[in-house]
Design an enzyme around this catalytic site. Structure first.
Site, PDB file in Angstrom:
ATOM      1  N   GLU A 173      63.152  16.962 -25.382  1.00  0.00           N
ATOM      2  CA  GLU A 173      63.439  18.286 -25.296  1.00  0.00           C
ATOM      3  C   GLU A 173      64.438  18.217 -23.388  1.00  0.00           C
ATOM      4  O   GLU A 173      64.981  19.590 -23.424  1.00  0.00           O
ATOM      5  CB  GLU A 173      61.798  18.419 -24.184  1.00  0.00           C
TER       6      GLU A 173
ATOM      7  N   ARG B  75      61.421  26.432 -23.082  1.00  0.00           N
ATOM      8  CA  ARG B  75      62.219  25.555 -22.946  1.00  0.00           C
ATOM      9  C   ARG B  75      63.080  26.097 -23.036  1.00  0.00           C
ATOM     10  O   ARG B  75      64.228  24.225 -23.381  1.00  0.00           O
ATOM     11  CB  ARG B  75      61.299  24.032 -24.182  1.00  0.00           C
TER      12      ARG B  75
ATOM     13  N   SER C 179      56.973  15.089 -21.514  1.00  0.00           N
ATOM     14  CA  SER C 179      57.566  15.796 -22.862  1.00  0.00           C
ATOM     15  C   SER C 179      59.089  15.159 -23.288  1.00  0.00           C
ATOM     16  O   SER C 179      60.181  15.648 -22.532  1.00  0.00           O
ATOM     17  CB  SER C 179      57.411  17.083 -23.818  1.00  0.00           C
TER      18      SER C 179
HETATM   19  N1  EPU Z   1      47.854  15.883 -28.574  1.00  0.00           N
HETATM   20  C1  EPU Z   1      47.011  14.768 -28.748  1.00  0.00           C
HETATM   21  N2  EPU Z   1      47.794  13.500 -28.844  1.00  0.00           N
HETATM   22  C2  EPU Z   1      48.787  13.234 -27.699  1.00  0.00           C
HETATM   23  C3  EPU Z   1      49.432  14.096 -27.693  1.00  0.00           C
HETATM   24  C4  EPU Z   1      48.888  15.899 -27.259  1.00  0.00           C
HETATM   25  O1  EPU Z   1      45.832  14.054 -29.961  1.00  0.00           O
HETATM   26  O2  EPU Z   1      49.266  12.141 -27.888  1.00  0.00           O
HETATM   27  C5  EPU Z   1      46.882  17.230 -28.298  1.00  0.00           C
HETATM   28  C6  EPU Z   1      45.791  17.299 -27.422  1.00  0.00           C
HETATM   29  O3  EPU Z   1      44.707  16.684 -27.660  1.00  0.00           O
HETATM   30  C7  EPU Z   1      46.181  19.066 -27.548  1.00  0.00           C
HETATM   31  C8  EPU Z   1      47.351  19.054 -28.492  1.00  0.00           C
HETATM   32  O4  EPU Z   1      48.109  17.892 -28.677  1.00  0.00           O
HETATM   33  O5  EPU Z   1      44.927  19.277 -28.486  1.00  0.00           O
HETATM   34  C9  EPU Z   1      48.143  19.555 -26.922  1.00  0.00           C
HETATM   35  O6  EPU Z   1      48.722  18.259 -25.689  1.00  0.00           O
HETATM   36  P1  EPU Z   1      48.466  18.766 -24.152  1.00  0.00           P
HETATM   37  O7  EPU Z   1      47.451  20.124 -23.166  1.00  0.00           O
HETATM   38  O8  EPU Z   1      48.456  17.464 -24.014  1.00  0.00           O
HETATM   39  O9  EPU Z   1      49.950  19.363 -24.215  1.00  0.00           O
HETATM   40  P2  EPU Z   1      51.392  18.854 -24.628  1.00  0.00           P
HETATM   41  O10 EPU Z   1      52.019  20.230 -25.867  1.00  0.00           O
HETATM   42  O11 EPU Z   1      51.251  18.053 -25.136  1.00  0.00           O
HETATM   43  C10 EPU Z   1      52.361  20.492 -23.090  1.00  0.00           C
HETATM   44  C11 EPU Z   1      54.083  20.840 -22.458  1.00  0.00           C
HETATM   45  C12 EPU Z   1      53.744  19.826 -21.279  1.00  0.00           C
HETATM   46  C13 EPU Z   1      52.770  19.878 -20.438  1.00  0.00           C
HETATM   47  C14 EPU Z   1      51.771  20.514 -21.264  1.00  0.00           C
HETATM   48  C15 EPU Z   1      49.922  20.978 -20.547  1.00  0.00           C
HETATM   49  C16 EPU Z   1      56.172  20.944 -24.073  1.00  0.00           C
HETATM   50  C17 EPU Z   1      56.816  19.404 -24.749  1.00  0.00           C
HETATM   51  N3  EPU Z   1      55.034  20.115 -23.239  1.00  0.00           N
HETATM   52  O12 EPU Z   1      52.406  19.049 -23.878  1.00  0.00           O
HETATM   53  O13 EPU Z   1      54.890  19.588 -20.727  1.00  0.00           O
HETATM   54  O14 EPU Z   1      52.282  19.583 -19.333  1.00  0.00           O
HETATM   55  O15 EPU Z   1      51.452  21.043 -22.473  1.00  0.00           O
HETATM   56  O16 EPU Z   1      50.451  22.553 -20.248  1.00  0.00           O
HETATM   57  O17 EPU Z   1      55.742  22.182 -24.389  1.00  0.00           O
HETATM   58  C18 EPU Z   1      56.696  18.781 -19.915  1.00  0.00           C
HETATM   59  O18 EPU Z   1      57.368  19.467 -20.772  1.00  0.00           O
HETATM   60  O19 EPU Z   1      57.634  17.290 -20.009  1.00  0.00           O
HETATM   61  C19 EPU Z   1      55.727  18.762 -19.557  1.00  0.00           C
HETATM   62  C20 EPU Z   1      54.886  17.052 -19.873  1.00  0.00           C
END
Ligand code: EPU
Length: 347
Positions: free
Chosen positions: A333, A164, A237
């Site tokens: 972010e 990022r 995010s």
């Molecule tokens: N999780 C939870 N609760 C929540 C959200 C997530 O328990 O409310 C857990 C999920 O179950 C999973 C883990 O956290 O085990 C990761 O969640 P997820 O795969 O949804 O991805 P994220 O880490 O929350 C990142 C990016 C997103 C991107 C997704 C998918 C960052 C800051 N965010 O989110 O990017 O779409 O992975 O690859 O790295 C963005 O940057 O604006 C964005 C949406």
């Protein structure tokens, strides 16, 4: 070029918070760049360049000029060793560009489907999702120095890409303006399906999965989890997933065995901030009109009538609660903008 004075910015960002700029310029083609530079000289003031407005939070009115780069255009530059070099102007809407590539049969960007914003913004924060960071596909970035008018070009390796971040993020407030991005799309790469959501979706069917299938799957997965900014304002995010030392990760894992942890090539471990925020019981929590999203806790959304101050208050509350419970400091972010310009940190 369109020019608005005392411009209301709420419709120009996906968060939709009320904020005004002294002036808003919308640049629609390359010749508008020269008009902008003339205006800079005749009426100097702080400036902020905006792409799709999907990763920016106006905390209050901005005492300067906002320049929206809306220059369009996309083309195949050529092919080399089976790879295609595809150029897109900064103002091309990102998802439309990805869909166009997929429709031409050029795979490579489909994991980044349905991300709001414009092409020129993706290198800035090195957009990443579903197992792919855009830096892996960038051949070079083209731009212009707004102080000197000189054009420049940085190869992917020169862009300082990280999680990022990039050299463009660090220089957010300075004089470098991205005008186009050239992508290198290799013709022979297998689909990228390691991300848990995609594994679940395709259930090990990697052989017969096309870029169009991945594009459709990512769209659908995102639609289930993430709020549509056209319906409920958001910037994706609001926090980065924190990178911690292996010692910190182990200490946390001993107390919270199900905290998702991802070891990185540099030895650090990436933790799921959304999981931690959810565990703090913060889903659905509000400050004024700003709310922690109920399905994806990493997203703060505009539940109606939110102001920049509401988002600031909510972000601080989330950060403090997570720090108290897990001892981990979350970093914001999106780009935060105050009266004078970019605010580097949440204080
Ligand atoms: N999780 C939870 N609760 C929540 C959200 C997530 O328990 O409310 C857990 C999920 O179950 C999973 C883990 O956290 O085990 C990761 O969640 P997820 O795969 O949804 O991805 P994220 O880490 O929350 C990142 C990016 C997103 C991107 C997704 C998918 C960052 C800051 N965010 O989110 O990017 O779409 O992975 O690859 O790295 C963005 O940057 O604006 C964005 C949406």
């Amino acid at each position: 070029m369109q020019c608005f004075v005392e411009a209301d910015l709420s419709a120009w960002t996906t968060l939709g918070v009320p904020a005004r700029a002294k002036e808003l310029l919308v640049l629609e083609d390359e010749t508008d760049l020269a008009r902008w530079f003339e205006r800079r000289e005749s009426a100097p003031m702080p400036e902020l360049v905006l792409g799709g407005g999907s990763n920016v939070v106006f905390l209050e009115d901005f005492a300067g000029r906002v320049v929206r780069l809306a220059i369009r255009g996309r083309e195949l530059l050529g092919e080399e060793g089976g790879a295609r070099f595809v150029r897109a102007a900064a103002g091309e809407p990102w998802d439309g560009f990805v869909r166009w590539c997929v429709t031409q049969g050029w795979g490579g960007l489909e994991n980044l489907a349905a991300i709001p914003g414009s092409v020129g913004a993706v290198p800035v924060q090195n957009v990443g999702a579903y197992g792919l960071e855009v830096s892996e596909r960038i051949a070079w970035v083209e731009g212009m120095d707004r102080d000197t008018g000189q054009t420049w070009r940085f190869s992917g390796n020169e862009c300082g890409f990280g999680y990022r971040t990039s050299r463009f993020k660090a220089a957010e407030a300075s004089s470098r303006v991205i005008t186009a991005v050239v992508f290198r799309l290799a013709g022979d790469e297998p689909p990228r399906l390691e991300y848990p959501d995609l594994q679940r979706w395709f259930g090990g069917r990697a052989q017969r999965v096309s870029p169009a299938d991945v594009y459709a799957a990512v769209r659908e997965i995102r639609a289930r989890k993430l709020p549509d900014p056209r319906v409920q304002g958001n910037v994706g995010s609001f926090f980065k997933n924190p990178l911690v030392s292996p010692e910190v990760a182990e200490r946390l894992a001993a107390i919270h065995p199900d905290l998702p942890r991802h070891p990185q090539p540099d030895g650090r471990v990436k933790l799921a901030a959304g999981w931690m925020i959810e565990r703090c019981g913060l889903k659905g929590v509000r400050e004024g009109g700003a709310m922690v999203h109920e399905r994806q806790a990493l997203v703060l959304c505009n539940a109606g009538g939110a102001t920049g101050a509401d988002f600031l208050a909510l972000a601080r509350r989330v950060r403090e609660t997570v720090a108290e419970r897990f001892g981990v400091r979350l970093e914001v972010e999106p780009v935060l903008v105050g009266r004078e310009g970019v605010v580097q940190r949440l204080t």
